[in-house]
Design an enzyme around this catalytic site. Structure first.
Site, PDB file in Angstrom:
ATOM      1  NE  ARG A   1      -3.952   9.626  -9.109  1.00 45.00           N
ATOM      2  CZ  ARG A   1      -4.014   8.771  -8.117  1.00 45.00           C
ATOM      3  NH1 ARG A   1      -3.282   8.969  -7.027  1.00 45.00           N
ATOM      4  NH2 ARG A   1      -4.795   7.702  -8.182  1.00 45.00           N
TER       5      ARG A   1
ATOM      6  CE1 TYR B   1     -31.251  11.633  22.649  1.00 49.04           C
ATOM      7  CE2 TYR B   1     -32.375  13.665  22.017  1.00 49.04           C
ATOM      8  CZ  TYR B   1     -32.387  12.443  22.654  1.00 49.04           C
ATOM      9  OH  TYR B   1     -33.517  12.010  23.291  1.00 49.04           O
TER      10      TYR B   1
ATOM     11  CG  ASN C   1      -3.205   3.011   2.237  1.00 51.66           C
ATOM     12  OD1 ASN C   1      -3.326   2.953   1.017  1.00 51.66           O
ATOM     13  ND2 ASN C   1      -3.365   1.944   3.017  1.00 51.66           N
TER      14      ASN C   1
ATOM     15  CB  ALA D   1      -0.926  -0.010   1.217  1.00 50.43           C
ATOM     16  CB  ALA D   2       3.752   2.330   2.034  1.00 52.87           C
TER      17      ALA D   2
ATOM     18  CB  CYS E   1      -6.475  -4.883   7.444  1.00 54.82           C
ATOM     19  SG  CYS E   1      -5.081  -3.870   7.970  1.00 54.82           S
TER      20      CYS E   1
ATOM     21  NE  ARG F   1     -22.192  16.182  33.263  1.00 52.34           N
ATOM     22  CZ  ARG F   1     -23.452  15.983  32.836  1.00 52.34           C
ATOM     23  NH1 ARG F   1     -24.284  15.232  33.561  1.00 52.34           N
ATOM     24  NH2 ARG F   1     -23.861  16.495  31.714  1.00 52.34           N
TER      25      ARG F   1
ATOM     26  CB  VAL G   1      15.994  -4.966  -2.938  1.00 55.78           C
ATOM     27  CG1 VAL G   1      17.249  -4.154  -2.594  1.00 55.78           C
ATOM     28  CG2 VAL G   1      15.290  -4.361  -4.148  1.00 55.78           C
TER      29      VAL G   1
ATOM     30  CE  LYS H   1     -21.514  -2.574  32.237  1.00 58.78           C
ATOM     31  NZ  LYS H   1     -21.424  -3.845  32.987  1.00 58.78           N
TER      32      LYS H   1
END
Length: 447
Positions: free
Chosen positions: A21, A424, A303, A10-11, A42, A440, A80, A359
């Protein structure tokens, strides 16, 4: 001018496309040790699991497309083996023609990724013993697993857990052998406890605090058992998922590396040699919170680094802004995510690091589909700076970790989280998001 890119992952291919480009006439040579260019590593476990139907679905483009459509000089099976930085020449071996090659470069990008670690123990060459990082690895596992009943996974990190889930979907008996006392040791115990509970619920056997000493085979040289420092476990397959190491052994010794072999790069993805760049799993990533080079090999980083390296190689000055350690994985019904520093990491860097747990529910508590969600926020008591977070639940985890990752990236204070204008509606959230509820409590905890 000739720009040579070592590595077609990818890199490497992100960089190549950026150069193409911006400078269509640039001579770009891409050397790849294997046969595949630019695919989604992945996604490999999910081919086994079934969410991805075909191996080919993971391939972005074949090298024929890069050749015919983009006119890039892509060369598969070119490994290489040596780099001469003084003369600016790389040497290697063509596995198709069985011949050596040497290529001069004016600019060089090293994007060779990393390889999974296979311990050099007795029996590691037996049939049925695997690592898991590439398409060929996946194909070998798929071919071997069909008539096998018991799979042993060595390593309880992301890959080990994803593979465990994948094999359980095929009704395999799965054991995870982990040398530490719990799964995913980088996470807080409250979070890994839930993961372990889920694993046992799905029939996965967990063997903690055990080190693999050797592998046992039969007359056909097939794996039949795994010997740890405590037990002998019979098994039909073994997959080692104990980590990776950067593929940089060929790199000239004058190039600066971390102790693990990762190439040290600056914000422009340059090494200490101005004409040599590095990106992806073979390179460092600057950690914005630690304020130092780190090694967090993830596809999203590869990437980004590849794209920015390509821009710089094409003459457009761009900087890599760094990482904060955001990660997420699914384990059956659970989603587990983190961003920034864990509490243990934070305590090492910040003397006044503290944490708060909350929680709550992933949506309005009265809503029929609401599920519990555990969130931990880590912050600095003195500066009030947000340092990290961990979240576990069945739904809504991805949304919250991304909110917190943006907050961390912009160096927000924990007290500011309460004032965020988050979405919300009862099917999605309560009037106070769990992030805000935790923030909070962090504020009250400090009074």
């Amino acid at each position: 001018m000739t720009t040579v890119i070592i590595g077609g992952d990818a890199a490497g291919m992100s960089a190549a496309m950026q150069i193409h480009r911006k400078k269509p006439k640039e001579n770009i040579v891409i050397l790849e040790k294997g046969a595949y260019f630019s695919y989604a590593q992945c996604g490999l476990p999910y081919v086994i699991e079934g969410s991805v139907q075909e191996v080919s679905d993971l391939i972005v483009r074949s090298y024929d497309v890069y050749r015919t459509k983009f006119h890039l000089d892509v060369r598969p099976h070119h490994e290489v083996t040596e780099m001469d930085s003084e003369r600016q020449i790389i040497h290697g071996f063509n596995h198709q023609t069985k011949s050596s090659f040497s290529i001069p470069y004016e600019k060089l990008l090293i994007a060779t990724g990393a390889s999974p670690i296979m311990p050099n123990i007795e029996g590691h060459t037996y049939k049925g013993v695997f690592t898991f990082k590439t398409i060929p690895d996946l194909e070998k596992v798929l071919d071997y697993m069909a008539d096998k009943e018991h799979v042993t996974i060595v390593g309880g990190g992301y890959i080990g857990l994803e593979l465990a889930e994948a094999f359980v979907t095929h009704q395999k008996k799965v054991r995870i052998v982990e040398r530490n006392g719990r799964l995913s040791k980088k996470w807080g115990e409250e979070f890994t406890n839930q993961v372990e509970q889920q694993a046992r619920l799905k029939g996965i056997e967990l063997s903690f605090n055990e080190t693999v000493l050797s592998l046992k085979g039969n007359e056909q040289q097939e794996i039949v058992a795994i010997q740890t420092d405590q037990h002998l476990y019979h098994t039909d397959m073994v997959i080692f998922a104990i980590g990776i190491e950067p593929n940089t052994s060929f790199v000239d010794k004058v190039v600066e590396k971390l102790d693990n072999g990762a190439l040290v790069v600056n914000e422009f993805l340059q090494t200490n040699l101005p004409s040599v760049y590095a990106a992806g799993d073979c390179a460092t990533q600057y950690h914005r919170i630690k304020e130092e080079n780190d090694y967090i090999p993830l596809g999203t980083h590869a990437n980004k680094q590849g794209r920015i390296a390509g821009m710089n190689l094409a003459g457009e000055k761009k900087t890599f802004k760094g990482v904060i350690g955001t990660a997420i994985f699914r384990f059956f019904d659970l989603t587990v995510a983190r961003t920034g520093l864990s509490y243990v990491e934070a305590k090492e860097k910040f003397k006044k690091a503290n944490k708060i747990q909350y929680k709550g529910m992933d949506r309005a508590g009265y809503f029929k589909q609401s599920q519990s969600l555990l969130i931990e926020i880590i912050y600095d008591e003195q500066s009030r700076r947000l340092l990290g977070a961990e979240i576990i639940g069945k739904e809504g985890v991805d949304k919250r970790v991304d909110v917190l990752s943006v907050a961390l990236f912009n160096e927000m204070k924990v007290d500011e989280l309460e004032h965020l204008d988050l979405s919300y509606a009862p099917p999605f959230n309560g009037v106070w998001d769990p992030i805000q509820q935790a923030a909070r409590r962090a504020k009250n905890q400090s009074k």
